[in-house]
Design an enzyme around this catalytic site. Structure first.
Site, PDB file in Angstrom:
ATOM      1  N   GLN A 189      14.556  -9.232  -3.539  1.00  0.00           N
ATOM      2  CA  GLN A 189      13.216  -9.807  -3.373  1.00  0.00           C
ATOM      3  C   GLN A 189      12.724 -10.401  -4.694  1.00  0.00           C
ATOM      4  O   GLN A 189      12.177 -11.504  -4.735  1.00  0.00           O
ATOM      5  CB  GLN A 189      12.253  -8.720  -2.897  1.00  0.00           C
ATOM      6  CG  GLN A 189      10.797  -9.118  -2.931  1.00  0.00           C
ATOM      7  CD  GLN A 189       9.901  -8.061  -2.338  1.00  0.00           C
ATOM      8  OE1 GLN A 189       9.782  -7.956  -1.123  1.00  0.00           O
ATOM      9  NE2 GLN A 189       9.259  -7.262  -3.166  1.00  0.00           N
ATOM     10  N   GLY A 215       8.701  -5.354  -8.754  1.00  0.00           N
ATOM     11  CA  GLY A 215       9.596  -4.263  -9.143  1.00  0.00           C
ATOM     12  C   GLY A 215      11.072  -4.605  -8.950  1.00  0.00           C
ATOM     13  O   GLY A 215      11.434  -5.277  -7.986  1.00  0.00           O
ATOM     14  N   GLU A 216      11.894  -4.109  -9.862  1.00  0.00           N
ATOM     15  CA  GLU A 216      13.352  -4.274  -9.717  1.00  0.00           C
ATOM     16  C   GLU A 216      13.896  -3.418  -8.576  1.00  0.00           C
ATOM     17  O   GLU A 216      15.016  -3.584  -8.148  1.00  0.00           O
ATOM     18  CB  GLU A 216      14.053  -3.912 -11.034  1.00  0.00           C
ATOM     19  CG  GLU A 216      13.802  -4.941 -12.100  1.00  0.00           C
ATOM     20  CD  GLU A 216      14.537  -4.650 -13.393  1.00  0.00           C
ATOM     21  OE1 GLU A 216      15.134  -3.556 -13.524  1.00  0.00           O
ATOM     22  OE2 GLU A 216      14.502  -5.521 -14.277  1.00  0.00           O
ATOM     23  N   GLN A 226       7.501  -9.439   7.869  1.00  0.00           N
ATOM     24  CA  GLN A 226       8.691  -9.061   7.107  1.00  0.00           C
ATOM     25  C   GLN A 226       9.399  -7.845   7.699  1.00  0.00           C
ATOM     26  O   GLN A 226      10.370  -7.355   7.140  1.00  0.00           O
ATOM     27  CB  GLN A 226       8.365  -8.882   5.623  1.00  0.00           C
ATOM     28  CG  GLN A 226       7.510  -7.701   5.257  1.00  0.00           C
ATOM     29  CD  GLN A 226       7.206  -7.687   3.774  1.00  0.00           C
ATOM     30  OE1 GLN A 226       6.433  -8.511   3.298  1.00  0.00           O
ATOM     31  NE2 GLN A 226       7.813  -6.777   3.024  1.00  0.00           N
ATOM     32  N   GLY A 263       0.794  -1.225   0.000  1.00  0.00           N
ATOM     33  CA  GLY A 263       0.000   0.000   0.000  1.00  0.00           C
ATOM     34  C   GLY A 263       0.826   1.274   0.000  1.00  0.00           C
ATOM     35  O   GLY A 263       2.013   1.258  -0.310  1.00  0.00           O
ATOM     36  N   SER A 264       0.149   2.384   0.348  1.00  0.00           N
ATOM     37  CA  SER A 264       0.717   3.728   0.168  1.00  0.00           C
ATOM     38  C   SER A 264       1.166   3.859  -1.281  1.00  0.00           C
ATOM     39  O   SER A 264       2.333   4.146  -1.576  1.00  0.00           O
ATOM     40  CB  SER A 264       1.877   3.989   1.110  1.00  0.00           C
ATOM     41  OG  SER A 264       1.370   4.234   2.377  1.00  0.00           O
ATOM     42  N   HIS A 299       4.363   1.729  -7.883  1.00  0.00           N
ATOM     43  CA  HIS A 299       3.289   0.722  -7.937  1.00  0.00           C
ATOM     44  C   HIS A 299       2.461   0.912  -9.216  1.00  0.00           C
ATOM     45  O   HIS A 299       2.109  -0.063  -9.879  1.00  0.00           O
ATOM     46  CB  HIS A 299       2.346   0.863  -6.733  1.00  0.00           C
ATOM     47  CG  HIS A 299       2.979   0.670  -5.394  1.00  0.00           C
ATOM     48  ND1 HIS A 299       2.993   1.648  -4.440  1.00  0.00           N
ATOM     49  CD2 HIS A 299       3.630  -0.386  -4.853  1.00  0.00           C
ATOM     50  CE1 HIS A 299       3.593   1.195  -3.346  1.00  0.00           C
ATOM     51  NE2 HIS A 299       3.999  -0.032  -3.573  1.00  0.00           N
TER      52      HIS A 299
HETATM   53  P1  AMP Z   1       5.848  -2.482  -1.687  1.00  0.00           P
HETATM   54  O1  AMP Z   1       4.472  -1.918  -1.542  1.00  0.00           O
HETATM   55  O2  AMP Z   1       6.930  -1.531  -1.322  1.00  0.00           O
HETATM   56  O3  AMP Z   1       5.984  -3.832  -1.028  1.00  0.00           O
HETATM   57  O4  AMP Z   1       6.052  -2.741  -3.244  1.00  0.00           O
HETATM   58  C1  AMP Z   1       5.152  -3.524  -3.995  1.00  0.00           C
HETATM   59  C2  AMP Z   1       5.771  -3.809  -5.328  1.00  0.00           C
HETATM   60  O5  AMP Z   1       6.057  -2.572  -6.006  1.00  0.00           O
HETATM   61  C3  AMP Z   1       7.117  -4.560  -5.232  1.00  0.00           C
HETATM   62  O6  AMP Z   1       7.190  -5.516  -6.269  1.00  0.00           O
HETATM   63  C4  AMP Z   1       8.129  -3.449  -5.416  1.00  0.00           C
HETATM   64  O7  AMP Z   1       9.365  -3.886  -5.932  1.00  0.00           O
HETATM   65  C5  AMP Z   1       7.414  -2.540  -6.395  1.00  0.00           C
HETATM   66  N1  AMP Z   1       7.940  -1.178  -6.327  1.00  0.00           N
HETATM   67  C6  AMP Z   1       8.056  -0.398  -5.223  1.00  0.00           C
HETATM   68  N2  AMP Z   1       8.637   0.779  -5.533  1.00  0.00           N
HETATM   69  C7  AMP Z   1       8.906   0.738  -6.850  1.00  0.00           C
HETATM   70  C8  AMP Z   1       9.518   1.643  -7.774  1.00  0.00           C
HETATM   71  N3  AMP Z   1       9.977   2.834  -7.396  1.00  0.00           N
HETATM   72  N4  AMP Z   1       9.630   1.267  -9.070  1.00  0.00           N
HETATM   73  C9  AMP Z   1       9.159   0.051  -9.471  1.00  0.00           C
HETATM   74  N5  AMP Z   1       8.586  -0.846  -8.656  1.00  0.00           N
HETATM   75  C10 AMP Z   1       8.458  -0.515  -7.363  1.00  0.00           C
END
Ligand code: AMP
Length: 269
Positions: free
Chosen positions: A149, A143-144, A57, A27-28, A33
């Site tokens: 991960q 996401g990379e 986590q 989220g957020s 995303h």
């Molecule tokens: P999170 O909500 O931070 O767990 O991220 C959810 C997904 O979004 C994960 O696969 C992250 O790698 C991806 N993600 C987060 N930030 C970015 C970004 N700046 N660019 C691309 N993918 C992202």
């Protein structure tokens, strides 16, 4: 857009729908995303986004408590993006069943974030496993930005599921630091430190590409970053395919993790 609070209820609804793409998140929602969601919408018939701030986590309770949460705003954004399904699972839904208790990551992966956040990736995999066991999805978008991960989930999914992992490029703020939910915890004036760090690493990367002998300069870069009021956790050059230290100018990536104002940031360049 249909919102589900139970994995089982969602599963019942989508079990006969073909070609669903899945974007798991905490989220957020930000433009990082969004880019995953847009890619998913392009290549899948239906798009599912989950939001779950996964306590397992976080290896630090305060970090978990302080993690930004904006579900109402997120739902608005997801509605505007025309996402088909949103999953907001309860803790008991994710951790209630027995089948996902004994997930371990291979020893070889106990580097970078896994070294500094014991249990972190096991927590990530428990949630992913629970989702993928139950949900009829064809592709999962990651996401990379969270490169280690991405690698760990890709290996896990390849071994256990018939689901394709789609890796998505890191989205950055004006070609500098990576967008992250945690950025919202900083005031605007502080974000320039994140930009500075990115620019230092980018110019280091360019130097290394020209001449990999500069790799020993990493100690100077570490000092430089520490002088900026940042607590560096790790700064390492690693092979982008295997994540081993065995790398050269054609296959390396720079991995960084640091705390700024007690908030943890990671990036890879
Ligand atoms: P999170 O909500 O931070 O767990 O991220 C959810 C997904 O979004 C994960 O696969 C992250 O790698 C991806 N993600 C987060 N930030 C970015 C970004 N700046 N660019 C691309 N993918 C992202």
């Amino acid at each position: 857009m249909i919102i589900f609070k139970s994995i089982n209820k969602l599963n019942k609804y989508i079990e006969n729908i073909d070609n669903i793409g899945f974007v798991p998140t905490m989220g957020s929602i930000h433009n990082g995303h969004n880019s995953l969601i847009k890619k998913c919408k392009k290549i899948c018939k239906k798009t599912l986004v989950s939001i779950f701030v996964n306590p397992k986590q976080f290896n630090n309770k305060k970090d978990f408590r302080n993690y930004p949460r904006n579900t109402k705003k997120d739902i608005k954004i997801l509605r505007n993006l025309k996402v088909d399904y949103v999953l907001l699972p309860k803790y008991s839904d994710v951790y209630g069943s027995k089948e996902n208790r004994s997930i371990k990551i291979p020893k070889i992966n106990k580097i970078l974030c896994a070294k500094y956040r014991p249990g972190h990736f096991e927590g990530v995999l428990r949630v992913i496993n629970q989702y993928l066991i139950k949900l009829n999805v064809k592709k999962i978008f990651l996401g990379e930005k969270d490169y280690q991960q991405l690698k760990i989930i890709s290996n896990f999914v390849r071994k256990r599921f018939n689901i394709k992992v789609v890796a998505c490029k890191t989205i950055r703020h004006k070609n500098t630091f990576a967008l992250s939910s945690r950025n919202q915890l900083l005031i605007k004036e502080d974000l320039y430190i994140l930009s500075e760090i990115f620019l230092i690493l980018k110019s280091f990367k360019l130097r290394l590409k020209k001449n990999f002998k500069f790799k020993n300069k990493i100690y100077d870069i570490k000092n430089l970053i520490c002088k900026m009021g940042v607590k560096l956790e790790y700064l390492e050059l690693r092979n982008k395919h295997t994540l081993s230290k065995n790398c050269n100018e054609t296959n390396f990536k720079i991995f960084i993790s640091y705390y700024y104002k007690n908030i943890r940031f990671i990036d890879n360049i």
